[in-house]
Structures are given as C-alpha cells and as structure tokens.
Write a protein that holds these residues in place. Sequence first.
Motif, PDB file in Angstrom:
ATOM      1  N   GLY A  42      73.793  39.291  53.793  1.00 44.06           N
ATOM      2  CA  GLY A  42      74.516  39.086  55.088  1.00 44.06           C
ATOM      3  C   GLY A  42      76.069  38.466  55.180  1.00 44.06           C
ATOM      4  N   LYS A  43      76.027  37.930  53.811  1.00 41.65           N
ATOM      5  CA  LYS A  43      77.427  37.206  53.671  1.00 41.65           C
ATOM      6  C   LYS A  43      78.371  37.934  52.658  1.00 41.65           C
ATOM      7  CE  LYS A  43      75.709  32.733  54.455  1.00 41.65           C
ATOM      8  NZ  LYS A  43      75.406  31.232  53.822  1.00 41.65           N
ATOM      9  N   GLN A  44      79.624  37.714  52.933  1.00 49.91           N
ATOM     10  CA  GLN A  44      80.604  38.373  52.088  1.00 49.91           C
ATOM     11  C   GLN A  44      80.661  37.689  50.700  1.00 49.91           C
ATOM     12  OE1 GLN A  44      84.476  37.901  54.134  1.00 49.91           O
ATOM     13  NE2 GLN A  44      84.250  39.835  55.111  1.00 49.91           N
ATOM     14  N   ARG A  45      81.232  38.385  49.739  1.00 52.41           N
ATOM     15  CA  ARG A  45      81.340  37.723  48.327  1.00 52.41           C
ATOM     16  C   ARG A  45      82.290  36.546  48.488  1.00 52.41           C
ATOM     17  NH1 ARG A  45      81.902  41.930  43.521  1.00 52.41           N
ATOM     18  NH2 ARG A  45      79.990  42.741  44.622  1.00 52.41           N
ATOM     19  N   ALA A  46      81.964  35.608  47.858  1.00 51.16           N
ATOM     20  CA  ALA A  46      83.010  34.260  47.926  1.00 51.16           C
ATOM     21  C   ALA A  46      83.130  33.858  46.509  1.00 51.16           C
ATOM     22  CB  ALA A  46      82.166  33.226  48.648  1.00 51.16           C
ATOM     23  N   LEU A  47      84.236  32.997  46.043  1.00 53.00           N
ATOM     24  CA  LEU A  47      84.492  32.472  45.119  1.00 53.00           C
ATOM     25  C   LEU A  47      83.703  31.344  44.843  1.00 53.00           C
ATOM     26  CD1 LEU A  47      86.299  32.416  42.553  1.00 53.00           C
ATOM     27  CD2 LEU A  47      88.044  31.206  43.783  1.00 53.00           C
ATOM     28  N   VAL A  48      83.229  30.910  43.748  1.00 49.70           N
ATOM     29  CA  VAL A  48      82.454  29.815  43.479  1.00 49.70           C
ATOM     30  C   VAL A  48      83.382  28.983  42.543  1.00 49.70           C
ATOM     31  CG1 VAL A  48      80.539  28.780  42.486  1.00 49.70           C
ATOM     32  CG2 VAL A  48      80.254  30.883  43.701  1.00 49.70           C
ATOM     33  N   ALA A  49      83.867  29.412  41.459  1.00 44.25           N
ATOM     34  CA  ALA A  49      84.531  28.518  40.496  1.00 44.25           C
ATOM     35  C   ALA A  49      85.408  29.538  39.703  1.00 44.25           C
ATOM     36  CB  ALA A  49      83.635  27.994  39.567  1.00 44.25           C
ATOM     37  N   SER A  50      86.494  28.805  39.354  1.00 49.95           N
ATOM     38  CA  SER A  50      87.613  29.737  38.510  1.00 49.95           C
ATOM     39  C   SER A  50      88.278  28.921  37.304  1.00 49.95           C
ATOM     40  CB  SER A  50      88.790  30.104  39.379  1.00 49.95           C
ATOM     41  OG  SER A  50      89.466  29.033  40.001  1.00 49.95           O
ATOM     42  N   SER A  51      88.491  29.647  36.415  1.00 49.62           N
ATOM     43  CA  SER A  51      89.009  28.761  35.180  1.00 49.62           C
ATOM     44  C   SER A  51      90.412  29.647  34.670  1.00 49.62           C
ATOM     45  CB  SER A  51      87.989  28.738  33.875  1.00 49.62           C
ATOM     46  OG  SER A  51      88.728  28.263  32.670  1.00 49.62           O
ATOM     47  N   SER A  53      93.705  30.462  32.185  1.00 49.98           N
ATOM     48  CA  SER A  53      94.037  30.141  30.783  1.00 49.98           C
ATOM     49  C   SER A  53      95.078  29.022  30.322  1.00 49.98           C
ATOM     50  CB  SER A  53      94.683  31.518  30.276  1.00 49.98           C
ATOM     51  OG  SER A  53      95.944  31.881  30.840  1.00 49.98           O
ATOM     52  N   THR A  54      95.546  28.606  31.573  1.00 48.92           N
ATOM     53  CA  THR A  54      96.104  27.264  31.305  1.00 48.92           C
ATOM     54  C   THR A  54      95.500  25.952  31.358  1.00 48.92           C
ATOM     55  OG1 THR A  54      96.843  27.014  33.685  1.00 48.92           O
ATOM     56  CG2 THR A  54      98.291  28.554  32.383  1.00 48.92           C
ATOM     57  N   GLY A  55      94.039  26.215  31.559  1.00 53.18           N
ATOM     58  CA  GLY A  55      93.153  25.060  31.732  1.00 53.18           C
ATOM     59  C   GLY A  55      92.703  24.526  33.076  1.00 53.18           C
ATOM     60  N   ILE A  56      93.055  25.300  34.237  1.00 54.84           N
ATOM     61  CA  ILE A  56      93.006  24.615  35.330  1.00 54.84           C
ATOM     62  C   ILE A  56      91.762  25.210  35.939  1.00 54.84           C
ATOM     63  CG2 ILE A  56      93.602  24.573  38.001  1.00 54.84           C
ATOM     64  CD1 ILE A  56      96.628  24.849  36.826  1.00 54.84           C
ATOM     65  N   THR A  57      90.819  24.272  36.444  1.00 56.85           N
ATOM     66  CA  THR A  57      89.608  24.847  37.117  1.00 56.85           C
ATOM     67  C   THR A  57      89.513  24.443  38.511  1.00 56.85           C
ATOM     68  OG1 THR A  57      88.473  22.624  36.232  1.00 56.85           O
ATOM     69  CG2 THR A  57      88.479  24.782  34.529  1.00 56.85           C
ATOM     70  N   ASN A  58      88.790  25.245  39.219  1.00 59.31           N
ATOM     71  CA  ASN A  58      88.828  25.118  40.684  1.00 59.31           C
ATOM     72  C   ASN A  58      87.338  25.395  41.051  1.00 59.31           C
ATOM     73  OD1 ASN A  58      91.102  24.040  41.887  1.00 59.31           O
ATOM     74  ND2 ASN A  58      91.922  26.102  40.802  1.00 59.31           N
ATOM     75  N   TYR A  59      86.807  24.606  42.006  1.00 63.20           N
ATOM     76  CA  TYR A  59      85.357  24.890  42.576  1.00 63.20           C
ATOM     77  C   TYR A  59      85.347  24.790  44.060  1.00 63.20           C
ATOM     78  CZ  TYR A  59      84.266  23.451  37.872  1.00 63.20           C
ATOM     79  OH  TYR A  59      84.120  23.295  36.380  1.00 63.20           O
ATOM     80  N   ILE A  60      84.386  25.461  44.720  1.00 63.30           N
ATOM     81  CA  ILE A  60      84.329  25.426  46.165  1.00 63.30           C
ATOM     82  C   ILE A  60      83.622  24.099  46.325  1.00 63.30           C
ATOM     83  CG2 ILE A  60      84.176  27.907  46.596  1.00 63.30           C
ATOM     84  CD1 ILE A  60      81.205  27.674  46.942  1.00 63.30           C
ATOM     85  N   ASP A  61      83.780  23.546  47.595  1.00 59.73           N
ATOM     86  CA  ASP A  61      83.417  22.009  47.766  1.00 59.73           C
ATOM     87  C   ASP A  61      81.901  22.067  47.739  1.00 59.73           C
ATOM     88  OD1 ASP A  61      85.734  21.229  50.464  1.00 59.73           O
ATOM     89  OD2 ASP A  61      85.856  21.112  48.223  1.00 59.73           O
TER      90      ASP A  61
END
Length: 115
Positions: A42-51, A53-61
């Motif tokens: 029932g929900k849209q696909r959502a980003l959880v984490a990304s990496s 190639s420059t070494g930056i990572t991001n996460y959802i709260d």
Amino acid sequence: QVQLVESGGGLVQPGGSLRLSCAASGSIFSINTMQWYRQSPGKQRALVASSSSTGITNYIDSVKGRVIITRDSAKNSWHLQMNSLKPGDTAVYYCNLVSDSHIYWGQGTQVTVSS
C-alpha cells in the motif's frame, strides 16, 4: 546488459539482523550510485540507503544507526546490513544501480520482521 541479483531476505524476529546483498553482472560505469529501496504493501517504493562511488552514504532517518550500506566496487556488489529490525521494516527490498545515466533494478527480496 546489466542485471542485478539480490539475496539475503527472509523472516526475522524483532531486534534481529539481516544482511542483503546485490551483485551486478555486466560492465558498469566506475562513477555510479548503489542504493537500496523498499516497498511496503500500500506504499510507494522509497529510498532506504545510498552509496556513491565518491564515498558518500545517505540513509533515511528511520534507519539511521541501525542500517549500514557497504559496497565492493571491485566485485560490483553492495550490501545492506540491517540490525535492530522492527516490524515497520517489513517490506520488499530492491537494490538499485545508477550508472552512466542508466537505472537498473533488482528483482526484490522480501524482508519480514515478526515474532
């Protein structure tokens, strides 16, 4: 043609851990972003984490401090280590690759967190 193959999903109790893996076959551009998405019913696909190639990572709260994305560029693979899992983490998890302006998706793997 690049294909992504995922592994590692399953059923786990609350508080448990799982490690998802994604392997890309074929040639990919060295500048790329490897990511994990998830989709709950029932929900849209959502980003959880990304990496990048420059070494930056991001996460959802909602996963910060519990989830770690790692990559092995030499093997064209990336992983999502998930700890302290909660029922709210239940979803189909998809790996995603952005490479040379192309976007590729894995087939999805089910993660169910339940007692």
